[in-house]
Design an enzyme around this catalytic site. Structure first.
Site, PDB file in Angstrom:
ATOM      1  N   SER A 220       1.350  -1.461   0.098  1.00 13.33           N
ATOM      2  CA  SER A 220       0.158   0.396   0.099  1.00 13.33           C
ATOM      3  C   SER A 220       0.587   1.079  -0.148  1.00 13.33           C
ATOM      4  CB  SER A 220      -0.581  -0.109   1.255  1.00 13.33           C
ATOM      5  OG  SER A 220      -1.323   1.749   1.680  1.00 13.33           O
TER       6      SER A 220
ATOM      7  N   TYR B   9      -2.414  -1.012  10.566  1.00 15.29           N
ATOM      8  CA  TYR B   9      -1.892  -1.188   9.459  1.00 15.29           C
ATOM      9  C   TYR B   9      -0.591  -0.935   8.825  1.00 15.29           C
ATOM     10  CZ  TYR B   9      -3.900  -1.046   4.546  1.00 15.29           C
ATOM     11  OH  TYR B   9      -3.851  -1.077   2.643  1.00 15.29           O
TER      12      TYR B   9
HETATM   13  P1  NAD Z   1     -10.544  -7.159   0.267  1.00 17.51           P
HETATM   14  O1  NAD Z   1     -11.718  -7.029   0.852  1.00 17.51           O
HETATM   15  O2  NAD Z   1     -12.159  -7.021  -0.888  1.00 17.51           O
HETATM   16  O3  NAD Z   1      -9.829  -8.564  -0.112  1.00 17.51           O
HETATM   17  C1  NAD Z   1      -8.799  -8.785   1.067  1.00 17.51           C
HETATM   18  C2  NAD Z   1      -9.459 -10.005   0.736  1.00 17.51           C
HETATM   19  O4  NAD Z   1      -8.252 -10.803   2.025  1.00 17.51           O
HETATM   20  C3  NAD Z   1     -10.857 -11.029   0.713  1.00 17.51           C
HETATM   21  O5  NAD Z   1     -10.678 -11.647   0.201  1.00 17.51           O
HETATM   22  C4  NAD Z   1      -9.871 -11.933   2.160  1.00 17.51           C
HETATM   23  O6  NAD Z   1     -11.158 -13.154   1.973  1.00 17.51           O
HETATM   24  C5  NAD Z   1      -9.266 -11.454   3.034  1.00 17.51           C
HETATM   25  N1  NAD Z   1      -8.690 -12.355   3.925  1.00 17.51           N
HETATM   26  C6  NAD Z   1      -8.669 -11.569   5.231  1.00 17.51           C
HETATM   27  N2  NAD Z   1      -8.362 -12.447   6.067  1.00 17.51           N
HETATM   28  C7  NAD Z   1      -8.225 -13.505   5.357  1.00 17.51           C
HETATM   29  C8  NAD Z   1      -6.944 -14.620   5.984  1.00 17.51           C
HETATM   30  N3  NAD Z   1      -6.801 -14.306   7.412  1.00 17.51           N
HETATM   31  N4  NAD Z   1      -6.284 -15.382   4.873  1.00 17.51           N
HETATM   32  C9  NAD Z   1      -6.619 -15.047   4.160  1.00 17.51           C
HETATM   33  N5  NAD Z   1      -7.465 -13.823   3.008  1.00 17.51           N
HETATM   34  C10 NAD Z   1      -7.833 -13.186   3.902  1.00 17.51           C
HETATM   35  O7  NAD Z   1      -9.643  -5.146   0.482  1.00 17.51           O
HETATM   36  P2  NAD Z   1      -9.170  -5.161  -0.941  1.00 17.51           P
HETATM   37  O8  NAD Z   1      -9.540  -3.888  -0.676  1.00 17.51           O
HETATM   38  O9  NAD Z   1      -9.053  -6.351  -1.992  1.00 17.51           O
HETATM   39  O10 NAD Z   1      -7.170  -5.699  -0.863  1.00 17.51           O
HETATM   40  C11 NAD Z   1      -6.845  -6.133  -1.035  1.00 17.51           C
HETATM   41  C12 NAD Z   1      -5.423  -6.091  -0.915  1.00 17.51           C
HETATM   42  O11 NAD Z   1      -5.193  -4.842  -0.665  1.00 17.51           O
HETATM   43  C13 NAD Z   1      -4.823  -5.863   1.368  1.00 17.51           C
HETATM   44  O12 NAD Z   1      -3.978  -6.591   1.610  1.00 17.51           O
HETATM   45  C14 NAD Z   1      -4.935  -4.066   0.721  1.00 17.51           C
HETATM   46  O13 NAD Z   1      -4.315  -3.991   2.038  1.00 17.51           O
HETATM   47  C15 NAD Z   1      -4.631  -4.215  -0.388  1.00 17.51           C
HETATM   48  N6  NAD Z   1      -5.006  -2.488  -0.737  1.00 17.51           N
HETATM   49  C16 NAD Z   1      -5.796  -2.029  -0.792  1.00 17.51           C
HETATM   50  C17 NAD Z   1      -6.291  -0.797  -1.183  1.00 17.51           C
HETATM   51  C18 NAD Z   1      -7.895  -0.252  -1.184  1.00 17.51           C
HETATM   52  O14 NAD Z   1      -8.055   1.122  -1.826  1.00 17.51           O
HETATM   53  N7  NAD Z   1      -8.632  -1.032  -1.179  1.00 17.51           N
HETATM   54  C19 NAD Z   1      -5.264   0.341  -0.998  1.00 17.51           C
HETATM   55  C20 NAD Z   1      -3.859  -0.600  -1.188  1.00 17.51           C
HETATM   56  C21 NAD Z   1      -3.902  -1.551  -1.132  1.00 17.51           C
END
Ligand code: NAD
Length: 255
Positions: free
Chosen positions: A143, A156
């Site tokens: 991130s 985070y």
């Molecule tokens: P999301 O909530 O759609 O996806 C998160 C995924 O992680 C889900 O499939 C969930 O089931 C899985 N997960 C949670 N706990 C888990 C565990 N213990 N074991 C296995 N899987 C688990 O969110 P997203 O936005 O798609 O996030 C994906 C990644 O992107 C994350 O690492 C997040 O930090 C990063 N990210 C997201 C954003 C944003 O704006 N959405 C920005 C920067 C980084």
């Protein structure tokens, strides 16, 4: 096809950014193991979607913070597809509270999934890749907050900052084995993680005003960078963080 014959695991590959990465890698010819946590229906639907366009995919449930479950995820991938070439550490959570009120259990849960999960999956995947003697790719969905502060989101930010130094260090250790390790650092992406924020018009506008390109990223835009980093074209890229944030980190604050 840029990832023909490669085998990839995407953790949390059934939702948001992970789902987009799974689809793009499958379209690029990789065989996908979709790691999911909780409800199996979205992962199974994604397997079906991939099979419908002639791709290959399977789903397996594993909590990335549990060593035994991560071992099973890697073993099942090797059993099903005959090896492992690409790991995408995508699974992640956040939960905001002011630092002075942050419950310890929430801090440890976020660190367990976002940092220890990356450690465990990377170590177990790399052990398999080293055994195969054909190199490999590890891509962490980190991130902008591996570098940028975010008040009320300290665990985070700590987890993503930890992922950055974990990535750099293991990239150096794994380089002699032809395994590259890189971070992809999105800003705001339109996924379920940010769904609540979008409902609040004032907060949403405030967020957009922080982004020079004035929109959130589409998950597919993150996925396309991941496909590039997993491909042969990126063979010389390792130990690096790739920011993909619409200019958010360079916002001058002058407007
Ligand atoms: P999301 O909530 O759609 O996806 C998160 C995924 O992680 C889900 O499939 C969930 O089931 C899985 N997960 C949670 N706990 C888990 C565990 N213990 N074991 C296995 N899987 C688990 O969110 P997203 O936005 O798609 O996030 C994906 C990644 O992107 C994350 O690492 C997040 O930090 C990063 N990210 C997201 C954003 C944003 O704006 N959405 C920005 C920067 C980084």
């Amino acid at each position: 096809m840029r990832l023909a014959d490669k085998v990839a695991i995407v953790t949390g590959g059934d939702s948001g950014i992970g789902q987009a990465i799974t689809l793009e890698m499958a379209r690029a010819g990789a065989r996908l193991m979709i790691d999911y946590f909780g409800d199996e229906a979205p992962a199974n639907a994604l397997v079906e979607q991939i099979e419908n366009f002639g791709g290959k995919a399977a789903a397996f449930s594993a909590d990335v913070s549990k060593p035994d479950e991560v071992d099973s995820l890697v073993a099942q991938t090797v059993k099903h597809f005959g090896g492992l070439d690409i790991l995408v550490n995508n699974a992640g959570i956040e939960q905001k509270h002011p630092f002075l009120e942050m419950p310890f259990e929430i801090y440890t849960k976020i660190i367990d999934i976002n940092l220890t999960g990356v450690w465990l999956c990377s170590q177990r995947a790399a052990q398999q890749m080293v055994k195969q003697k054909r190199g490999g790719r590890i891509i962490n969905i980190s991130s902008v907050h591996e570098d940028l502060t975010m008040p009320t989101n300290a665990p985070y930010c700590a987890s993503k900052g930890g992922v950055r130094m974990l990535m750099r260090t293991i990239a150096v250790e794994l380089a002699p084995h032809g395994i590259t390790v890189n971070d992809v650092c999105p800003g705001a992406v339109d996924t379920p993680m940010d769904a609540a924020l979008k409902q609040d018009e004032t907060k949403y506008e405030a967020l957009l005003s922080e982004i020079p390109l004035h929109r959130m990223a589409k998950p597919q835009e993150i996925a396309e960078l991941c496909v590039f980093l997993a491909s042969e074209a990126a063979a010389y890229i390792t130990a690096s963080s790739y920011v993909i944030d619409g200019g958010m980190m360079q916002k001058s604050g002058s407007l």
